[in-house]
Design a protein around this motif. Structure first.
Motif, short mmCIF file in Angstrom:
data_model
loop_
_atom_site.label_atom_id
_atom_site.label_comp_id
_atom_site.label_asym_id
_atom_site.label_seq_id
_atom_site.Cartn_x
_atom_site.Cartn_y
_atom_site.Cartn_z
N THR A 1 -2.54 17.23 -6.17
CA THR A 1 -1.98 16.04 -6.80
C THR A 1 -1.46 16.35 -8.20
O THR A 1 -0.46 15.77 -8.65
CB THR A 1 -3.03 14.91 -6.86
N ASN B 1 3.39 5.73 -11.09
CA ASN B 1 2.20 5.69 -10.24
C ASN B 1 2.55 5.40 -8.78
O ASN B 1 1.93 5.95 -7.86
CB ASN B 1 1.21 4.64 -10.75
N THR B 2 3.55 4.55 -8.58
CA THR B 2 3.97 4.25 -7.21
C THR B 2 4.57 5.48 -6.56
O THR B 2 4.33 5.76 -5.38
CB THR B 2 4.99 3.10 -7.20
N MET C 1 1.85 11.07 -1.66
CA MET C 1 0.59 11.77 -1.41
C MET C 1 0.59 12.47 -0.05
O MET C 1 -0.18 13.41 0.17
CB MET C 1 -0.59 10.81 -1.51
N SER D 1 0.85 -1.19 0.00
CA SER D 1 0.00 0.00 0.00
C SER D 1 0.89 1.24 0.00
O SER D 1 1.25 1.74 1.07
CB SER D 1 -0.92 0.00 1.22
N GLU E 1 1.66 7.70 -5.52
CA GLU E 1 0.98 7.18 -4.33
C GLU E 1 1.83 7.35 -3.07
O GLU E 1 1.34 7.72 -2.01
CB GLU E 1 0.65 5.69 -4.54
N ARG F 1 0.45 4.33 -0.39
CA ARG F 1 -0.04 5.51 0.31
C ARG F 1 0.22 5.45 1.82
O ARG F 1 0.20 6.48 2.48
CB ARG F 1 -1.54 5.72 0.07
#
Length: 282
Positions: free
Chosen positions: A89, A56-57, A63, A21, A60, A23
């Motif tokens: 973002t 994308n990682t 964030m 995960s 995330e 995030r």
């Protein structure tokens, strides 16, 4: 931080830790892991599945930077926190796409200004009740400062000429900025503005005139005139006979020596051309 070993078919990212995960990675861990992922991003081909996975990682994982920056604007306006985070973002993504490892700068040093800048731009561009050009939005701020400065110095409200001199603008530009300032705040038409006899407060709508039905007609004629000028003489003649003299298509055909079907096709083609022209200018 929870990771696991990547197994299976090689993808070009098998040497990276797999985050269950991203995030939930702690900010301190995210800083260290981001360096690893940025190293990998630099050697991957943009647009590939592997590139998108790493990018994308990174988004995330970082964030928490967006949430931190967005927290500074909590309650600044009526916007939902989720909207501010979404805008922030965008700034994070821009920072990731523009980050250069070779410059030996911490990613957070670049990302936070990008995130805050994007949020501030969002406030600036959406704070006006009506759309006002950027130069007038900036002129409004300068006008407010100049008005305060001169009011304190002169002990009275400054004139347009005095403001123009201080701001290095023409008097017309100062007046334009004043008018544009009216677009910063809006008021409901139901807002009470004063008493009206025994019926209670008067609403702002009570003092605003009704819409003139002839105004839209005038605007339509004004838009249509140059479009009609672009038509050839026969097309304009057919439109005149049909909509001014109100002849039928058969009567128009006899008048011009062509078939009723030909008249129908010409009418349809020219009306569609005029309709499209008016929509394009709406």
């Amino acid at each position: 931080m929870t990771t696991e070993t990547r197994t299976g078919v090689e993808t070009g990212t098998e040497d990276l830790p797999v985050l269950e995960s991203p995030r939930k990675v702690a900010p301190k861990d995210a800083r260290e892991l981001s360096k690893v992922f940025f190293d990998k991003l630099a050697v991957l081909e943009e647009g590939t599945h592997e590139y998108q996975y790493v990018r994308n990682t990174l988004i995330e994982m970082n964030m928490s930077l967006v949430r931190f920056a967005a927290g500074r604007f909590r309650g600044a306006r009526g916007d939902e926190m989720a909207d501010i985070v979404q805008v922030g973002t965008i700034g994070l993504i821009k920072a990731i796409d523009r980050f250069d490892l070779s410059r030996d700068v911490e990613f957070t040093s670049l990302a936070v200004p990008y995130i805050v800048g994007e949020i501030k731009r969002f406030f600036r561009d959406t704070s006006w009740a009506v759309h006002v050009p950027r130069r007038l939005q900036e002129a409004r701020v300068a006008l407010a400062k100049a008005t305060d400065e001169l009011s304190s110095r002169l002990g009275r409200a400054p004139s347009v000429a005095e403001l123009a001199t201080l701001m290095n603008l023409s008097e017309d530009e100062v007046i334009e900025a004043r008018i544009a300032s009216n677009g910063y705040n809006s008021m409901s038409l139901d807002a009470a503005v004063g008493p009206v006899g025994e019926d209670g407060d008067a609403a702002l709508a009570d003092f605003i005139g009704v819409e003139d039905p002839g105004l839209e007609l005038f605007e339509n004629f004004h838009t249509l005139a140059p479009l009609l000028d672009e038509l050839d003489d026969r097309s304009r003649r057919i439109l005149h006979l049909r909509f001014v003299e109100e002849l039928t298509q058969s009567e128009i055909g006899k008048e011009l020596g062509i078939s009723q079907m030909h008249v129908s096709r010409l009418l349809a083609r020219n009306l569609e051309r005029l309709r499209k022209g008016m929509l394009d200018q709406a």
